[in-house]
Design an enzyme around this catalytic site. Sequence first.
Site, PDB file in Angstrom:
ATOM      1  N   ASN A   1       0.718  -1.186  -0.515  1.00 20.22           N
ATOM      2  CA  ASN A   1       0.345   0.224  -0.160  1.00 20.22           C
ATOM      3  C   ASN A   1       1.330   0.992  -0.129  1.00 20.22           C
ATOM      4  O   ASN A   1       1.790   1.278   0.970  1.00 20.22           O
ATOM      5  CB  ASN A   1      -0.928   0.419   1.398  1.00 20.22           C
ATOM      6  CG  ASN A   1      -1.732   1.262   1.063  1.00 20.22           C
ATOM      7  OD1 ASN A   1      -1.523   1.618   0.708  1.00 20.22           O
ATOM      8  ND2 ASN A   1      -2.637   1.314   2.525  1.00 20.22           N
TER       9      ASN A   1
ATOM     10  N   ARG B   1      -2.578  -2.047  -3.963  1.00 22.12           N
ATOM     11  CA  ARG B   1      -3.325  -1.111  -3.617  1.00 22.12           C
ATOM     12  C   ARG B   1      -3.396  -0.150  -4.669  1.00 22.12           C
ATOM     13  O   ARG B   1      -2.494   1.172  -4.148  1.00 22.12           O
ATOM     14  CB  ARG B   1      -3.873  -0.849  -2.302  1.00 22.12           C
ATOM     15  CG  ARG B   1      -5.073   0.105  -2.079  1.00 22.12           C
ATOM     16  CD  ARG B   1      -5.233   1.004  -0.903  1.00 22.12           C
ATOM     17  NE  ARG B   1      -6.265   1.754  -0.576  1.00 22.12           N
ATOM     18  CZ  ARG B   1      -6.841   2.922   0.219  1.00 22.12           C
ATOM     19  NH1 ARG B   1      -5.132   3.330   0.246  1.00 22.12           N
ATOM     20  NH2 ARG B   1      -7.291   3.130   0.375  1.00 22.12           N
TER      21      ARG B   1
ATOM     22  N   HIS C   1     -13.218   3.052  -0.623  1.00 17.83           N
ATOM     23  CA  HIS C   1     -13.008   1.837  -0.129  1.00 17.83           C
ATOM     24  C   HIS C   1     -13.578   0.956  -0.332  1.00 17.83           C
ATOM     25  O   HIS C   1     -13.957  -0.434   1.066  1.00 17.83           O
ATOM     26  CB  HIS C   1     -14.101   2.079   1.374  1.00 17.83           C
ATOM     27  CG  HIS C   1     -13.661   2.995   2.309  1.00 17.83           C
ATOM     28  ND1 HIS C   1     -14.166   4.265   3.320  1.00 17.83           N
ATOM     29  CD2 HIS C   1     -11.866   3.409   2.651  1.00 17.83           C
ATOM     30  CE1 HIS C   1     -13.344   5.066   3.601  1.00 17.83           C
ATOM     31  NE2 HIS C   1     -12.546   4.374   3.251  1.00 17.83           N
TER      32      HIS C   1
ATOM     33  N   ARG D   1     -13.047  15.081   6.776  1.00 22.19           N
ATOM     34  CA  ARG D   1     -14.095  15.921   5.604  1.00 22.19           C
ATOM     35  C   ARG D   1     -15.703  16.006   6.593  1.00 22.19           C
ATOM     36  O   ARG D   1     -16.162  15.072   6.618  1.00 22.19           O
ATOM     37  CB  ARG D   1     -13.968  13.783   4.637  1.00 22.19           C
ATOM     38  CG  ARG D   1     -12.206  14.433   4.015  1.00 22.19           C
ATOM     39  CD  ARG D   1     -12.307  13.358   2.923  1.00 22.19           C
ATOM     40  NE  ARG D   1     -11.401  12.958   3.280  1.00 22.19           N
ATOM     41  CZ  ARG D   1     -11.146  10.901   3.616  1.00 22.19           C
ATOM     42  NH1 ARG D   1     -11.983  10.540   2.510  1.00 22.19           N
ATOM     43  NH2 ARG D   1     -10.516  10.736   3.697  1.00 22.19           N
TER      44      ARG D   1
ATOM     45  N   GLY E   1     -16.248   1.951  13.706  1.00 22.65           N
ATOM     46  CA  GLY E   1     -17.228   0.873  13.825  1.00 22.65           C
ATOM     47  C   GLY E   1     -16.907  -0.358  14.291  1.00 22.65           C
ATOM     48  O   GLY E   1     -17.722  -1.076  15.118  1.00 22.65           O
ATOM     49  N   GLU E   2     -15.543  -0.870  14.343  1.00 26.18           N
ATOM     50  CA  GLU E   2     -14.532  -2.508  15.735  1.00 26.18           C
ATOM     51  C   GLU E   2     -14.984  -1.495  16.599  1.00 26.18           C
ATOM     52  O   GLU E   2     -15.642  -2.465  17.398  1.00 26.18           O
ATOM     53  CB  GLU E   2     -13.649  -2.813  14.738  1.00 26.18           C
ATOM     54  CG  GLU E   2     -13.829  -2.365  13.043  1.00 26.18           C
ATOM     55  CD  GLU E   2     -12.263  -3.002  12.406  1.00 26.18           C
ATOM     56  OE1 GLU E   2     -11.155  -3.245  13.166  1.00 26.18           O
ATOM     57  OE2 GLU E   2     -12.222  -2.962  11.141  1.00 26.18           O
TER      58      GLU E   2
ATOM     59  N   GLU F   1      -7.990  -5.666   4.444  1.00 26.43           N
ATOM     60  CA  GLU F   1      -7.990  -5.177   3.532  1.00 26.43           C
ATOM     61  C   GLU F   1      -6.492  -5.806   2.707  1.00 26.43           C
ATOM     62  O   GLU F   1      -6.561  -5.837   1.100  1.00 26.43           O
ATOM     63  CB  GLU F   1      -7.819  -3.355   2.809  1.00 26.43           C
ATOM     64  CG  GLU F   1      -9.040  -2.661   3.293  1.00 26.43           C
ATOM     65  CD  GLU F   1      -8.635  -1.285   3.875  1.00 26.43           C
ATOM     66  OE1 GLU F   1      -8.060  -1.320   4.353  1.00 26.43           O
ATOM     67  OE2 GLU F   1      -8.917  -0.450   2.813  1.00 26.43           O
TER      68      GLU F   1
END
Length: 351
Positions: free
Chosen positions: A7, A64, A153, A214, A306-307, A337
Amino acid sequence: MNILVINSGSSSIKYKLFRMSHRKILAEGKIEHIGEEGSVVPDHYAGLKLILNKINSVDAVGHRVVHGAERFKKPVLVDASVIRKIKQCCSIAPLHNPANLAGILACNRLLKGVKQVAVFDTAFHQTIPDYAYIYGLPYELYTRLRIRKYGFHGTSHEYVAHETARILKTRLDKLKIITCHLGNGCSITAVDKGKSVDTSMGFTPLEGLVMGTRCGDVDPALITHIMKKKKLDIARMDNLLNKESGLKGISGISNDMRTLEEKSRAGNKRARLALEIFVYRIRKYIGAYTAVMSGCDALVFTGGIGENQRDIRQRIAKNIFKHLRKKPKILVIPTNEELMIARQTYQLING
Ligand code: ADP
């Protein structure tokens, strides 16, 4: 077979070496400060050389790549024509694609004869229908400049959708899933029968949910209004929308959700407001995507927030499916990912 996942960002390269198909991680790490003043790593070539000194026996590389526009609908084996097309996508992803490409070119030089695969963040969303990806703008902007929703994503949304099917022991093509990737960048996707049918990010990763820094969805007329009122040029306006907005902009404190939860609990009003806006926007999208798919079997949370942040998940999910006869399952699935890129690289190479 050992697959190296790369990445490559503007000033860093993250890597993970997998032994496939056992999912075993043989090595992982990060080279930082590439090209920065005073750094011992002048460029991506030097960064990759450092990585390859630490590991051996690489059979294939999975990269990626952030933007594949409409040219790439799935992972591809890298050759001269693919490199040319990724270069062409740089104009719509100037912050990401050049860095991704630098990683590919460095591998080309240092790992001669080793197959390389490019896996695109946008590819999973290429199944979104035209009525969902065309903006209400003059159609020529699409035909001439390829201005449309792309979504990002994708590798993460695809990975957690597959995991959902595995966990629920149901075929993916029988499920309607809403996947929420909530990290510093946040996006939400409607996955119907294994295909992305809509997603919150757009032409760039700025659209949609309120994120760390953002703004997400705003009235587009505000852009010129703010530029005039505050006498901002394009670069400063871009900075305001991407770096000074979102949770950070609303709270005036931080883009970090852990800090904001703490401050909110301590009674800070703007931290509390930032959390309310964050949660409300996500709930709105979940409602929309449930309508888009005429139902929802599973709501999935992933990404740093989220996790890890149970309170936020609970606030998002509270009574949200009250009106549905069959209640969706709510799952937390850590994203991976790198593993998805390794798997897709392995599959492509081994047919
Ligand atoms: P990125 O989009 O940069 O990959 P992450 O997925 O790491 O971001 O998510 C970062 C967000 O997750 C931050 O708002 C942070 O507060 C929140 N978070 C909550 N708990 C954790 C945790 N244990 N580790 C990392 N991030 C966490």
